[in-house]
Design an enzyme around this catalytic site. Structure first.
Site, PDB file in Angstrom:
ATOM      1  N   HIS A  17      37.373  74.143  13.382  1.00  0.00           N
ATOM      2  CA  HIS A  17      38.433  73.554  14.199  1.00  0.00           C
ATOM      3  C   HIS A  17      38.257  73.968  15.658  1.00  0.00           C
ATOM      4  CE1 HIS A  17      42.282  72.316  15.732  1.00  0.00           C
ATOM      5  NE2 HIS A  17      42.560  73.554  16.065  1.00  0.00           N
ATOM      6  N   TYR A  77      38.747  76.837   3.726  1.00  0.00           N
ATOM      7  CA  TYR A  77      39.490  75.681   3.204  1.00  0.00           C
ATOM      8  C   TYR A  77      38.636  74.463   2.857  1.00  0.00           C
ATOM      9  CZ  TYR A  77      39.295  74.591   8.218  1.00  0.00           C
ATOM     10  OH  TYR A  77      38.872  74.366   9.495  1.00  0.00           O
ATOM     11  N   ARG A 112      35.055  66.063  11.364  1.00  0.00           N
ATOM     12  CA  ARG A 112      34.863  67.239  12.228  1.00  0.00           C
ATOM     13  C   ARG A 112      33.917  68.195  11.506  1.00  0.00           C
ATOM     14  NH1 ARG A 112      39.341  71.021  11.471  1.00  0.00           N
ATOM     15  NH2 ARG A 112      37.731  72.365  10.594  1.00  0.00           N
TER      16      ARG A 112
HETATM   17  C1  LIG Z   1      52.798  70.500  18.284  1.00  0.00           C
HETATM   18  C2  LIG Z   1      51.665  71.388  17.837  1.00  0.00           C
HETATM   19  N1  LIG Z   1      51.733  72.000  16.646  1.00  0.00           N
HETATM   20  C3  LIG Z   1      50.733  72.796  16.219  1.00  0.00           C
HETATM   21  C4  LIG Z   1      49.629  73.005  16.998  1.00  0.00           C
HETATM   22  C5  LIG Z   1      48.493  73.917  16.520  1.00  0.00           C
HETATM   23  N2  LIG Z   1      47.294  73.084  16.272  1.00  0.00           N
HETATM   24  C6  LIG Z   1      46.329  72.946  17.193  1.00  0.00           C
HETATM   25  S1  LIG Z   1      45.206  71.782  16.775  1.00  0.00           S
HETATM   26  C7  LIG Z   1      45.998  71.463  15.321  1.00  0.00           C
HETATM   27  C8  LIG Z   1      45.465  70.414  14.408  1.00  0.00           C
HETATM   28  C9  LIG Z   1      45.240  69.133  15.121  1.00  0.00           C
HETATM   29  O1  LIG Z   1      44.708  68.213  14.236  1.00  0.00           O
HETATM   30  P1  LIG Z   1      44.281  66.786  14.728  1.00  0.00           P
HETATM   31  O2  LIG Z   1      45.406  66.153  15.474  1.00  0.00           O
HETATM   32  O3  LIG Z   1      43.782  66.058  13.539  1.00  0.00           O
HETATM   33  O4  LIG Z   1      43.123  67.033  15.770  1.00  0.00           O
HETATM   34  P2  LIG Z   1      41.694  67.682  15.490  1.00  0.00           P
HETATM   35  O5  LIG Z   1      41.841  69.103  15.860  1.00  0.00           O
HETATM   36  O6  LIG Z   1      41.382  67.480  14.047  1.00  0.00           O
HETATM   37  O7  LIG Z   1      40.741  66.956  16.355  1.00  0.00           O
HETATM   38  C10 LIG Z   1      47.118  72.273  15.188  1.00  0.00           C
HETATM   39  C11 LIG Z   1      48.019  72.279  14.015  1.00  0.00           C
HETATM   40  C12 LIG Z   1      49.591  72.354  18.243  1.00  0.00           C
HETATM   41  N3  LIG Z   1      48.559  72.519  19.080  1.00  0.00           N
HETATM   42  N4  LIG Z   1      50.602  71.554  18.630  1.00  0.00           N
END
Ligand SMILES: Cc1ncc(C[n+]2csc(CCOP(=O)(O)OP(=O)(O)O)c2C)c(N)n1
Ligand SMILES: Cc1ncc(C[n+]2csc(CCOP(=O)(O)OP(=O)(O)O)c2C)c(N)n1
Ligand SMILES: [Mg+2]
Ligand SMILES: [Mg+2]
Lengths: 322, 385, 385, 322
Positions: B275, B284, B271
């Site tokens: 985010h 970070y 990515r």
């Molecule tokens: C159950 C839940 N916990 C926390 C969040 C907050 N949050 C949104 S995106 C994210 C990280 C997601 O990481 P990943 O699954 O690797 O997807 P990426 O964003 O890297 O594509 C978090 C912790 C959420 N949306 N849902």
């Protein structure tokens, strides 16, 4: 110092981490990046990676590990990034956190805090705007606190961390940064289980908590000629029935404001309490100004959902003129 | 009975039970296009020239869309936006491997996937503007976006189960991130899919981060793909910056799945953007890390391949970008024209038939809005950015 | 942009992405005592003769306790009871590998484990009679029984994390069943333990059933142990009917765990009794299957070993059983003497300080119980059986 | 036929499986063994292993898969073995089941039923005795039904299965087998969202549901000279406010009986409803006879916890004599 709610929370965490080295802070993105709302900023630098830790995307494990740590003698302060992501850990709250003292007849206890920002109004995505305090209030053994000011946020968070039992600490993220007020330096506590009378009045009791306190205050300020007694509930559980009842006995009228959907919302418990102890003092039905019985809309429409001051004003006026 | 019969294991007693560990398993990363421009001709998918080119155009579209949407957000004309920058090969390669009958369960970053599968660009923008109406996913065979990370995985299993019962020629396709693999929903959903032999593809874009948390700190497992072993299903690890490899991997997974072996695909990518537009990655991670991955740009790698195959000449990149920009402009214009929403909208579509209490809430509210036009001072029907 | 650029994957395009699957990994089952009576002398744990014999006595105790408790239940003098019959080697072997400092997280069938670690037999009976007071786990370093299957796993991780922070010479030890491995709590808890390098041992008694569901239908994975690979931790698969192998396996796991590698142990065994006294296993399994496993009786296998080593002569099995029976009789007598509980008990110990509303509920209730002695016609302070 | 509640449920499942071949039944131990309470007995034999399936010990996956099936066109009827094990799946109810219609503006819908036995009194282990209907009633988009009789159990379950939206069907396991009554053969429906007046009366409205209906009826039968109007609520959500309000307007007095803890329990919503629409008719506070604010005790003490007839009698008498 002058501080916003988020700064006050950050300050409280710094204070308690410094005071009690068995206090730990963990959750998603709390350490390296200081939290998505910066509530935990600077903690890792100050207290190190052993005591301030980023966790995987595992709400069950975050709450579960807090229980494991607390029953082993630590004072965990876990963050759930948004309260909309607490439901996956609901079972840990119900099944373990709230009842390990009960289950072991006091041999093991869970002095743990789960902090989580709740509520609508920050233009976020789905599931980022919920207010499920009524659900959590129905779990015996779990305390639920919702501060509405920087002063209380700090004092109540310190109380929550020191509390011998689990506390769910719901933070009104909508007003995290919307204003500053004087917050004492150092350590102090604001009690859990006690409401605060923010304004004394004779005509009508208005009860709110968290972010809704501010919408409600705005409404109250707009109302000329109505002498409102404004109660900031602060604790959803245990509920300060006494303050509520005393006030309603005086005013004979009451309006409850909350963000959560109406049906099954916490206003029900308040009205039931008033019914129990002050029914014959009521000169009008207690009015509820709440979210509607729908999910919080996505950002484009969320302002429709949130109880806005004019709605609150109307309810107060109607109640007074009933 | 001896009161305390246990030997004190603190005095270590030598024990030698054999352990199994991840070192016992090799997880290769499947790749067709090497970063150095060479490629494995044996593995090339059997596509016609125009499709090879379309793959490229769609990757460009994903890139342009992400850039434009991010800018739109900066100007306060979109809500929080989650860019797929760096993940274009994973997003587009997987989308191309799916059929119209497949149901897609999106997780947010895959603009191109949804657009390829029929969603209009206007609706996609409206989604990011926070309009319920857009989540209708008009034109696409898609579930709503799983904002609650991992929450869709067991739902995917259920839909795949239905497809199996129907003997359908389709799969249920989950898009998810590495972060989602830490959730209980992921575990229960995939494990159950394994039991059911359900035609499900769990496509994990391992972009190395869950917000600020690097993959290494999400799990002690070296790969996502090996998590398949815990479920008795198949895993595929693929270079997520190689669009052809992703395409083949998802095709393979899809065929496996339809043959009764649900498959967990891990596309190893990065990515490159924040985010979301609310995030500041400098807190970070080092810029240098991002730069390392920029060198592995999926568009460049694929362009080189097209060039070496003589397929690129027919592409006027400038024109492609212009075309996409125009599509985007049109979409924004259409989104801007989208009527202000009526308050009824938030009361509707929760129940087939609105219950009496909700009807009352609506009508009381409509009255209030009439009586107190100052309500609109508190109501903004737009993102704040 | 082509409106529908996707090739139709229904016309299969050959794709060849390599998959990783459970066939790529060998999971051996660790064993010391063979069913045929032979054993691997190299692997024998370094225990003194008396300890070898104690292991046996405790297995007998588990067997007798299960039998007696089941009978007690049939006579209406105990609530639902969950027997460990068939799992004695797993229960006792693991218990012997733990130190007093280790915190045990029980799941229900491990009477012997709790008794070895200090719980009184009276209290264990009181637990099954549904008396809160017994869950105090007096004398044992134990969490409450995880009746909600799998719910303790992340808690175990938390306690292990605390031990790591304290640099304690101990582990957190989870007892769980194969059924628990299908829960989200299992996944999140173990994955997090892997990230933390927490000194946790996840001891899974794979007794082949989750109530009526055979292990093969709980997961497509061939073993529980291989699930460790998804978490980057170590797995050990051990013959759960071989008490010495279980002992060594848990010792190994414990040492690993204290060295920073949490370990998932799978003890392969069999639940020969009904799931609980409320269950009728004839509805879902053949008697012949049970008989097959009866041939692998853990007590017999170990007795043969003791005999062949000349260790058994010093055991008077008759006397051992009598002694246990007496202990059981005494425990029942003590349990019967346990005072009727006062109603206050259900209001206490939920909060350090009882909140005002609860105090009021209690005092109102006490008044009511005074005023309406007929309440006691509706209140039975005993199991119905 | 004469049937117990459990037989009526079994019958309803047979009927609907036969009527609509897109109806599926699954959950832990429902197929091979016919369910721990035998609710699903005979279904697998009759309808085959494709339509009646045992699932792993995965509450998240059970509810999640039901959503996936329902949005794909099936009519899943999932069983959660005890309602104390529904909390792990709480998130699926909140995040997906209740709002997929909303989220997709009606494009995808979740016509699914989650059946689960709830409540205390069967001398089971911890977590086997909960009554969290108030929690579930607060989730917009989720219907919550609690029958108390064999006739309703069958008719309401058929309604639930046919309902175009998700229904949580909470079964009073304490009275699963305690009595038989006439249950029509074949298919019939009892509406969701409608309370039933079980006994008309003038002096006081008494509201209960599920297992508590029977304790309440016993209490009412013991009361000489009090003319009780007895309402079986049947649906917790949507709530039949009209029937409640109409009755309280007539009697001016009301007692609510439920098993769940008092604080945050569903009585609150009922009292709030009465407050909204019938406050001025009230001649006494609405009384709550509920579980205490503690977890349900283990089996030895659970009878203390459950609202027993004498407690209910006292509350009714006090309310009438207020
Ligand atoms: C159950 C839940 N916990 C926390 C969040 C907050 N949050 C949104 S995106 C994210 C990280 C997601 O990481 P990943 O699954 O690797 O997807 P990426 O964003 O890297 O594509 C978090 C912790 C959420 N949306 N849902
Ligand atoms: C979360 C949860 N779901 C369902 C149940 C009901 N239940 C009790 S024991 C059991 C099976 C447990 O199987 P396993 O983990 O293999 O342990 P075993 O009983 O075989 O020793 C089930 C489904 C439960 N107790 N907890
Ligand atoms: Mg990621
Ligand atoms: Mg088992």
């Amino acid at each position: 110092m002058q501080a916003t709610i988020i700064e006050a929370i950050n300050d409280a965490l710094h204070e308690e981490m410094a005071t009690d080295d068995r206090t730990l802070v963990f959750g998603q993105d709390v350490a390296e990046s200081g939290g998505v709302f910066r509530a935990t900023e600077g903690l890792q630098e100050t207290f190190g990676g052993d005591r301030v830790l980023d966790t995987p995307l595992s709400e069950i494990a975050i709450v579960g590990a807090a229980i494991g740590l607390a029953t082993y003698g630590y004072r965990p302060v876990a963050e759930i990034q948004f309260s909309g992501f607490l439901p996956p850990a609901f079972d840990q709250l119900v099944t373990n956190a709230s009842r390990i003292r009960w289950r072991t007849r006091g041999e093991l206890t869970a002095p743990m805090t789960v902090r989580t920002p709740y509520g609508a109004g920050v233009r976020a995505l789905e599931h980022h705007s919920e207010s499920l305090e009524a659900v959590y209030s129905h779990i015996p053994g779990l305390k639920v606190a919702v501060p509405s000011t920087p002063h209380d946020a700090k004092g109540m968070l310190i109380s929550a961390i020191r509390d011998p039992d689990p506390v769910l600490f719901m933070e009104p993220k909508h007003v995290y940064r919307s204003f500053r007020e004087e917050v004492p330096d150092g350590t102090y506590t604001e009690p859990l289980g006690e409401a605060a009378v923010r304004r004394e009045g004779e005509d009508v009791t208005v009860i709110a908590w968290g972010a809704m306190m501010h919408k409600t205050r705005e409404a109250v300020d707009n109302l000329d000629g109505i002498d409102v007694e404004l109660i900031d509930l602060r604790s959803i559980s245990p509920l300060d029935r006494e303050t509520v009842v005393r006030s309603v006995k005086k005013t004979g009228r009451c309006v409850v404001v909350h963000e959560a959907p109406k049906s099954g919302g916490f206003a029900g418990e308040l009205i039931a309490t008033i019914n129990d102890e002050a029914l014959m003092f009521l000169e009008a039905p207690v009015e509820r100004v709440t979210g509607f019985d729908v999910p919080v809309p996505l950002l484009a429409m969320e302002d429709f959902y949130i109880p806005q001051p004019p709605r609150i004003e109307e309810a107060i006026t109607e109640t007074v003129n009933y | 009975m001896n009161e305390d019969p246990r030997p004190a294991p603190a005095r270590p007693i030598s024990a030698d039970a054999e352990t199994v560990s991840q070192d016992d398993v090799d997880v290769d990363t499947y790749r067709i296009l090497e970063p150095d421009g060479s490629y494995d001709a044996e593995r090339l998918p059997d596509l016609d020239d125009e499709t090879f080119r379309e793959l490229y155009r769609w990757m460009v579209l994903q890139r342009v869309f992400d850039n434009r949407a991010t800018k739109l957000q900066r100007r306060g004309k979109l809500g929080t936006y989650a860019s797929g920058r760096g993940q274009e090969a994973s997003i587009i390669g997987s989308a191309f491997a799916l059929s119209d009958q497949d149901r897609i369960f999106p997780y947010g970053r895959e603009a191109g996937t949804l657009l390829i599968h029929g969603l209009s660009m206007r609706d996609l923008l409206l989604y990011w503007r926070g309009l319920e109406d857009a989540s209708r996913m008009d034109g696409a065979n898609s579930f709503g976006v799983a904002i609650s990370i991992g929450s869709h995985v067991p739902v995917v299993t259920g839909t795949a189960w239905g497809m199996k019962l129907d003997d359908a020629d389709s799969v249920a396709f989950a898009n998810l991130g590495d972060g989602a693999t830490s959730t209980g929903a992921f575990h229960e959903g995939i494990n159950f899919a394994g039991v059911l032999d359900a035609p499900a593809v769990f496509f994990t874009q391992n972009n190395q981060y869950a917000i600020s948390l690097p993959f290494e700190e999400q799990t002690a497992a070296d790969t996502v793909a090996q998590k398949a072993l815990g479920y008795g299903i198949d895993g595929i690890r693929v270079d997520g910056n190689d669009v052809l490899a992703v395409y083949n991997a998802v095709l393979t997974a899809r065929e496996n799945a339809m043959d009764g072996t649900p498959t967990l695909v891990e596309a190893v990518t990065y990515r490159r953007a924040a985010h979301t537009t609310s995030d500041d990655p400098s807190r970070y991670r080092e810029r240098s890390e991002v730069e390392e991955w920029e060198k592995q740009d999926p568009l460049e790698r694929y362009r080189e391949f097209l060039q070496s195959e003589g397929l690129f000449e027919a592409i006027d990149e400038e024109a492609v970008r212009e075309e996409i920009d125009e599509m985007f402009d049109d979409a924004v214009a259409a989104a801007d024209e989208f009527a202000e929403r009526d308050v009824r909208e938030i009361f509707e579509h929760l129940h087939e038939e609105m219950p009496p209490e909700l009807r009352r809430q609506l009508s009381e509210y409509e009255e209030l809005l009439d009586e107190r036009p100052d309500m609109y001072e508190h109501i903004e029907q737009r993102p704040k950015g």
